[in-house]
Enzyme design. Structure first.
Site, PDB file in Angstrom:
ATOM      1  N   THR A  80      -6.151   7.095  -3.625  1.00 28.89           N
ATOM      2  CA  THR A  80      -6.722   7.279  -4.960  1.00 28.89           C
ATOM      3  C   THR A  80      -8.192   6.845  -4.946  1.00 28.89           C
ATOM      4  O   THR A  80      -8.636   6.116  -4.056  1.00 28.89           O
ATOM      5  CB  THR A  80      -5.953   6.465  -6.011  1.00 28.89           C
ATOM      6  OG1 THR A  80      -6.016   5.068  -5.667  1.00 28.89           O
ATOM      7  CG2 THR A  80      -4.497   6.912  -6.061  1.00 28.89           C
ATOM      8  N   ARG A 106       0.867  -1.192   0.000  1.00 24.89           N
ATOM      9  CA  ARG A 106       0.000   0.000   0.000  1.00 24.89           C
ATOM     10  C   ARG A 106       0.892   1.227   0.000  1.00 24.89           C
ATOM     11  O   ARG A 106       1.762   1.388   0.862  1.00 24.89           O
ATOM     12  CB  ARG A 106      -0.902  -0.025   1.238  1.00 24.89           C
ATOM     13  CG  ARG A 106      -1.796   1.212   1.416  1.00 24.89           C
ATOM     14  CD  ARG A 106      -2.796   1.343   0.266  1.00 24.89           C
ATOM     15  NE  ARG A 106      -3.863   2.290   0.567  1.00 24.89           N
ATOM     16  CZ  ARG A 106      -3.763   3.616   0.414  1.00 24.89           C
ATOM     17  NH1 ARG A 106      -2.623   4.152  -0.002  1.00 24.89           N
ATOM     18  NH2 ARG A 106      -4.795   4.393   0.679  1.00 24.89           N
TER      19      ARG A 106
END
Length: 212
Positions: A102, A96
Site C-alpha cells: 500500500t 506484514r
C-alpha cells in the site's frame, strides 16, 4: 579263442552299441523329422508353435502422489493498525500482509504517497483494536525486519484482508517468492481495480502522477 566265437562276440557288442545310440537320439516322427517335446512346466501354457510363451509385461507402479504442504495458521487479536499493510497484535508481534504493497504513510524518511492515509484509514475500519483474526502463514514466517508474514482473515466473517485491499484499489501487488500461495488471486484483484479505475488507479492519483 575260435574264430566263430570271436565273430559272435563282436557282433553282440556292435548290437549293444547300436541300441545305446538309438536311445540317445532325438525322437522322430514317421517321416524321420525331429519331434519337439512341448514344455510341460506347470502353469506355463505352450504357445501355438510349441515354444514357451513369454510372461506378460508388468505395469510399473505409479509413483506416490506428492503430499501438499499443510497450511499453517493461528488466531490472534489486533492491537492496532500501523499503516495500510502492517498491523500489530496484542502478543507484541508486528504483522506484514503478504502479497500487497500500500502507499507509504508513516515512514518519516519518505513523503506520504497518494492514498497512503486513505489506505491506512480503510484498514483501521476493517480491523479496529480487539478484532480477532486468523493468520495464515506461507513458506517464510518472517521478513528481514523480523515481522511475521501472513495472510490475514477477519474471524467474524472470514474476510480475506489482503485480497480486499487489492480489490478496493488500495494496494498494488508485491510478490516475493517463495511466498506466492495467492499470487494469482491478488494479481486478478489488482487488474480488476485498475480496469475499474478504483483507488490508486482513479483520477486523484493519476493527477498526482502526472504532476497536476
Amino acid at each position: 579263442m575260435p574264430t566263430s566265437k570271436l565273430r559272435r562276440a563282436l557282433a553282440s557288442a556292435a548290437l549293444v552299441l547300436t541300441l545305446a545310440n538309438a536311445c540317445t537320439q532325438t525322437d522322430t516322427d514317421a517321416t524321420g523329422a525331429d519331434v519337439l517335446t512341448p514344455d510341460t512346466t506347470p502353469g506355463t501354457p505352450p504357445s501355438p508353435s510349441g515354444t514357451t510363451a513369454p510372461p506378460p509385461p508388468t505395469t510399473p507402479a505409479a509413483p506416490p502422489s506428492a503430499t501438499p504442504t499443510p497450511l499453517r495458521s493461528e488466531t490472534a487479536v489486533v492491537e492496532r493498525v500501523v499503516d495500510g499493510d502492517t498491523i500489530t497484535l496484542t502478543d507484541g508481534r508486528r504483522v506484514r500482509l503478504i502479497g500487497i504493497d500500500t502507499p507509504e504513510s508513516v515512514d518519516p524518511r519518505r513523503p506520504v504517497e497518494c492514498l497512503g492515509r486513505e489506505a491506512s484509514a480503510y484498514l483501521k475500519q476493517l480491523l479496529p483494536p480487539g478484532t480477532k483474526v486468523r493468520l495464515e502463514l506461507d513458506v517464510e514466517v518472517h521478513d528481514r525486519y523480523g515481522r511475521t508474514l501472513a495472510y490475514v482473515y477477519r474471524l467474524s466473517d472470514g474476510l480475506f484482508i489482503n485480497l480486499d485491499l487489492a480489490e478496493q484499489g488500495f494496494a498494488e501487488q508485491m510478490t516475493v517468492p517463495p511466498n506466492v500461495r495467492y499470487a494469482e488471486q491478488i494479481r486478478a484483484a489488482v487488474a480488476a481495480a485498475r480496469a475499474a479505475g478504483r483507488g490508486l488507479w482513479g483520477d486523484a492519483c493519476r493527477a498526482v502522477s502526472d504532476g497536476r
